[in-house]
Motif scaffolding. Structure first.
Motif, PDB file in Angstrom:
ATOM      1  N   ILE A  10     -38.790 -34.989 -68.079  1.00  0.00           N
ATOM      2  CA  ILE A  10     -39.529 -35.651 -67.293  1.00  0.00           C
ATOM      3  C   ILE A  10     -40.577 -35.006 -66.507  1.00  0.00           C
ATOM      4  CG2 ILE A  10     -39.333 -37.019 -65.035  1.00  0.00           C
ATOM      5  CD1 ILE A  10     -36.752 -38.228 -65.931  1.00  0.00           C
ATOM      6  N   PRO A  11     -40.205 -33.517 -65.884  1.00  0.00           N
ATOM      7  CA  PRO A  11     -41.199 -32.828 -65.310  1.00  0.00           C
ATOM      8  C   PRO A  11     -42.306 -32.437 -66.461  1.00  0.00           C
ATOM      9  CG  PRO A  11     -39.025 -32.199 -64.558  1.00  0.00           C
ATOM     10  CD  PRO A  11     -38.975 -33.053 -65.783  1.00  0.00           C
ATOM     11  N   PHE A  12     -41.930 -32.136 -67.713  1.00  0.00           N
ATOM     12  CA  PHE A  12     -42.943 -31.829 -68.719  1.00  0.00           C
ATOM     13  C   PHE A  12     -43.927 -32.952 -68.780  1.00  0.00           C
ATOM     14  CE2 PHE A  12     -44.424 -32.100 -72.831  1.00  0.00           C
ATOM     15  CZ  PHE A  12     -45.004 -30.936 -73.074  1.00  0.00           C
ATOM     16  N   LYS A  19     -46.423 -40.739 -65.058  1.00  0.00           N
ATOM     17  CA  LYS A  19     -45.755 -41.029 -63.660  1.00  0.00           C
ATOM     18  C   LYS A  19     -44.687 -41.712 -64.152  1.00  0.00           C
ATOM     19  CE  LYS A  19     -46.295 -44.055 -59.522  1.00  0.00           C
ATOM     20  NZ  LYS A  19     -47.183 -45.050 -58.967  1.00  0.00           N
ATOM     21  N   LEU A  20     -43.292 -41.319 -63.385  1.00  0.00           N
ATOM     22  CA  LEU A  20     -42.060 -42.005 -63.671  1.00  0.00           C
ATOM     23  C   LEU A  20     -42.122 -43.541 -63.239  1.00  0.00           C
ATOM     24  CD1 LEU A  20     -39.021 -41.389 -64.802  1.00  0.00           C
ATOM     25  CD2 LEU A  20     -38.480 -40.744 -62.496  1.00  0.00           C
ATOM     26  N   ALA A  21     -41.698 -44.353 -64.092  1.00  0.00           N
ATOM     27  CA  ALA A  21     -41.628 -45.708 -63.657  1.00  0.00           C
ATOM     28  C   ALA A  21     -40.056 -46.267 -63.637  1.00  0.00           C
ATOM     29  CB  ALA A  21     -42.267 -46.665 -65.094  1.00  0.00           C
ATOM     30  N   PHE A  22     -39.229 -45.606 -64.660  1.00  0.00           N
ATOM     31  CA  PHE A  22     -37.712 -45.910 -64.427  1.00  0.00           C
ATOM     32  C   PHE A  22     -36.824 -44.843 -64.921  1.00  0.00           C
ATOM     33  CE2 PHE A  22     -33.893 -47.524 -66.683  1.00  0.00           C
ATOM     34  CZ  PHE A  22     -33.448 -48.305 -65.748  1.00  0.00           C
ATOM     35  N   ALA A  28     -35.355 -42.767 -69.606  1.00  0.00           N
ATOM     36  CA  ALA A  28     -36.617 -42.588 -68.556  1.00  0.00           C
ATOM     37  C   ALA A  28     -37.716 -43.402 -69.277  1.00  0.00           C
ATOM     38  CB  ALA A  28     -36.689 -41.265 -68.089  1.00  0.00           C
ATOM     39  N   PHE A  29     -38.341 -43.944 -68.403  1.00  0.00           N
ATOM     40  CA  PHE A  29     -39.883 -44.653 -68.912  1.00  0.00           C
ATOM     41  C   PHE A  29     -40.553 -43.778 -68.148  1.00  0.00           C
ATOM     42  CE2 PHE A  29     -37.042 -47.835 -70.732  1.00  0.00           C
ATOM     43  CZ  PHE A  29     -37.544 -47.833 -72.123  1.00  0.00           C
ATOM     44  N   SER A  37     -49.132 -48.939 -70.642  1.00  0.00           N
ATOM     45  CA  SER A  37     -48.189 -48.368 -71.620  1.00  0.00           C
ATOM     46  C   SER A  37     -47.429 -47.263 -71.197  1.00  0.00           C
ATOM     47  CB  SER A  37     -49.358 -47.874 -72.632  1.00  0.00           C
ATOM     48  OG  SER A  37     -50.209 -46.960 -72.187  1.00  0.00           O
ATOM     49  N   TRP A  38     -46.313 -46.883 -72.039  1.00  0.00           N
ATOM     50  CA  TRP A  38     -45.200 -46.143 -71.400  1.00  0.00           C
ATOM     51  C   TRP A  38     -44.730 -45.409 -72.453  1.00  0.00           C
ATOM     52  CZ3 TRP A  38     -41.590 -49.725 -67.701  1.00  0.00           C
ATOM     53  CH2 TRP A  38     -41.024 -50.673 -68.622  1.00  0.00           C
TER      54      TRP A  38
END
Length: 151
Positions: A10-12, A19-22, A28-29, A37-38
């Motif tokens: 996630i940090p990468f 941006k983290l969505a879920f 994680a999305f 788009s994700w």
């Protein structure tokens, strides 16, 4: 894409501007373009299974104006460019003559070895043919062609 550790992945991807969505314990999305788009990341112990790069490769579109600075942008984030198409990191971004439009690309991997690409579509003459080359060489050729037309 499969990843081995969401707390690393996630940090990468956030360093790439996503941006983290879920997120839950194994999924994680992250928004690539918010609302459009994700990218889905699934934590799995099967990340090391051999795979063909075509099923674990994502290209993210960037503006052509970013090509002059994209390598420094990745370097600021401690993301290493990798060899691609036998072109070294020093030769990237590189220009690929895909018909009918050429594009420039720079290649790197995420922490699990997933293949990532930043891609910019270029204005080219669709009838012109050329070999793959570095973006620096392509820019110099374009500059030289432009100066020949102004003489």
């Amino acid at each position: 894409m499969p990843v081995s550790d969401l707390t690393v992945s996630i940090p990468f991807y956030e360093k790439l501007g996503m941006k983290l969505a879920f997120q839950n314990e194994s999924l994680a999305f992250l928004w690539i373009i918010e609302g459009e788009s994700w990218l889905g990341l699934w934590e799995s112990d099967r990340v090391e299974v051999p795979y063909h790069p075509s099923i674990r490769h994502v290209a993210f579109r960037i503006d052509p104006e970013s090509l002059e600075t994209v390598k420094a942008w990745l370097d600021e984030r401690n993301i290493k460019v990798r060899t691609a198409f036998k072109m070294t990191p020093a030769e990237q971004p590189l220009v690929l003559p895909n018909f009918p439009h050429a594009h420039a690309a720079i290649y790197f991997d995420d922490p699990d070895g997933n293949s990532l690409e930043l891609i910019a579509f270029l204005e080219t003459d669709p009838t012109a043919s050329f070999q793959m080359m570095s973006f620096a060489d392509w820019s110099e050729e374009k500059r030289m062609q432009g100066s020949q037309h102004t003489e």
